[in-house]
Design an enzyme around this catalytic site. Structure first.
Site, PDB file in Angstrom:
ATOM      1  N   LEU A   1      37.209  41.119  26.916  1.00  0.00           N
ATOM      2  CA  LEU A   1      36.218  42.181  27.125  1.00  0.00           C
ATOM      3  C   LEU A   1      36.884  43.530  26.898  1.00  0.00           C
ATOM      4  O   LEU A   1      37.827  43.870  27.609  1.00  0.00           O
ATOM      5  CB  LEU A   1      35.777  42.088  28.592  1.00  0.00           C
ATOM      6  CG  LEU A   1      34.423  42.600  29.024  1.00  0.00           C
ATOM      7  CD1 LEU A   1      33.311  41.820  28.342  1.00  0.00           C
ATOM      8  CD2 LEU A   1      34.279  42.459  30.541  1.00  0.00           C
ATOM      9  N   HIS A   2      36.438  44.258  25.896  1.00  0.00           N
ATOM     10  CA  HIS A   2      37.035  45.586  25.725  1.00  0.00           C
ATOM     11  C   HIS A   2      36.132  46.602  25.021  1.00  0.00           C
ATOM     12  O   HIS A   2      36.486  47.761  24.891  1.00  0.00           O
ATOM     13  CB  HIS A   2      38.356  45.484  24.950  1.00  0.00           C
ATOM     14  CG  HIS A   2      38.155  45.225  23.483  1.00  0.00           C
ATOM     15  ND1 HIS A   2      37.907  43.971  22.994  1.00  0.00           N
ATOM     16  CD2 HIS A   2      38.125  46.058  22.418  1.00  0.00           C
ATOM     17  CE1 HIS A   2      37.750  44.034  21.679  1.00  0.00           C
ATOM     18  NE2 HIS A   2      37.870  45.287  21.305  1.00  0.00           N
TER      19      HIS A   2
END
Ligand code: UD1
Length: 382
Positions: free
Chosen positions: A206-207
């Site tokens: 997740l980024h």
């Protein structure tokens, strides 16, 4: 001389594939590392894992706002090009370094080849979409991974004779290193091997700014991810951007953060999902290959899971890689917690189906690219 530009983590596996085939062709090239990603975890370990040489040229630009980062790469890259005018510049992917180097080259009238051209999310709030659109407009040779990318480019007015459907260089690298992934001890270190058997687990990355730059959204996601973790252990190698945001928003209590990964046998008592530092290419590949489920907002992981046959839930509203939905294991689930939970539960209950293999995702994309480049440039490049 050819310049092959690498800037950020998702570039390195693509550059590795092209470099291997350039080596075979005998055409001289230099790897230019812009320094967009700079630490061992985001850059150094990839050069090691992928047997890439130390970059011949390092621009050392580091982090910054989009304008700062793009501007710094442009200024540094222009200097280098003025020093030694390359005959061709190859850029890959869609990061700030990609557009910055393409723009410098185009203005200096140095031919630009874009590897992974034509992908479109049709969402201009994504910085990568802007980078893709601009890079493709100013590139001379556009190498695509799938037929819908060709269609996107033609719609944008790119002449047919610049577009080459060659396949996916990221998948070239995946095939090359899959056997090494089998030797990785990452599962062991994470306590996911029990008596030689893999304990079922899910993997998360997740980024994207749309998921991690806003507190409420990030918190909603962390809540539902912990609900999934109660069904199946969830491992989360976290991007530095995400860790920074979680600290700033005071959300670290949503995870068990193991900066030094060594937690054998602790899984049953882990109340929260396990966040660990970013992993190297081979360790991450080994973890991805054996996962029951991958949750991600990355682009490349949607493609890698398709080839590995591992179900992937993409936590985004759109994807620039629709072929992974049609022919692969990917499902676009958006960012609504209930939908994410429902889809994850469904995957965990289902039997794994057969996966497709998009055309030319066969480990030979870089070979095709280099053949085309050699036909055009070999006599001029020395
Ligand atoms: C970039 C790319 C994105 C890609 C992602 C993969 C753009 C616009 N975005 O986003 O497409 O999916 O890389 O990783 O180019 N940082 C470190 N160490 C590093 C690099 C970065 O700590 O080696 C930190 C920076 O200080 C910054 C944050 O990570 O705070 C973001 O880095 P940046 O390169 O600006 O963008 P990414 O979010 O990584």
């Amino acid at each position: 001389m050819i310049y092959l530009v690498a800037g950020a983590r998702p570039n390195f596996m693509k550059v590795a594939a092209v470099a291997k085939d350039l080596d075979k062709s005998g055409m001289p090239y230099k790897i230019v590392h812009t320094g967009q990603h700079y630490d061992t975890e985001m850059s150094g370990s990839f050069f090691q894992d992928l047997d890439l040489p130390v970059p011949h040229i390092h621009l050392g630009v580091g982090s910054g706002t989009h304008a700062e980062q793009t501007g710094k790469v442009m200024m540094a890259f222009e200097k280098v090009c003025l020093n030694e005018r390359p005959r061709l510049v190859i850029v890959v992917g869609d990061v700030n370094s990609t557009v910055a180097c393409a723009l410098v080259s185009a203005k200096m009238q140095i031919p630009v080849a874009h590897v992974e051209a034509g992908l479109r999310s049709f969402d201009r709030s994504m910085p990568e979409e802007i980078n893709r659109l601009l890079t493709d407009q100013i590139s001379d040779l556009l190498f695509t991974t799938c037929a819908d990318a060709d269609e996107n480019l033609k719609r944008e007015g790119i002449p047919d004779d610049r577009i080459f459907f060659v396949g996916n260089v990221m998948i070239d690298t995946l095939y090359r290193y899959l056997e090494f992934a089998g030797e990785s001890d990452a599962l062991q270190r994470l306590g996911l091997l029990q008596g030689g058997r893999v304990r079922p687990y899910a993997l998360l990355t997740l980024h994207r700014p749309s998921n991690v730059d806003e507190r409420t959204q990030l918190e909603r996601l962390l809540e539902v991810l912990n609900r999934i973790h109660r069904k199946i252990p969830l491992v989360f190698p976290a991007h530095p951007r995400t860790v920074k945001q979680m600290k700033e928003f005071d959300l670290i209590s949503y995870v068990t953060y193991a900066e030094d990964v060594s937690i054998p046998d602790a899984w049953d008592s882990l109340r929260h999902l396990l966040m660990i530092p970013p992993m190297g290419y081979i360790d991450f590949l080994s973890l991805m290959a054996k996962a029951k489920l991958v949750l991600t907002d990355s682009g490349g992981i949607q493609e890698e899971t398709t080839i590995l046959g591992v179900p992937c839930l993409t936590l985004r509203e759109n994807t620039e890689r629709p072929i992974t939905l049609k022919q692969g294991t990917n499902r676009l689930v958006g960012r609504d917690p209930e939908v994410i939970f429902h889809e994850a539960s469904k995957v965990l209950e289902e039997k794994r189906g057969k996966t497709g293999m998009p055309k030319f995702w066969d480990g030979r994309a870089a070979e095709r690219i280099v053949k085309i480049l050699a036909a055009r440039f070999k006599t001029e490049i020395a």
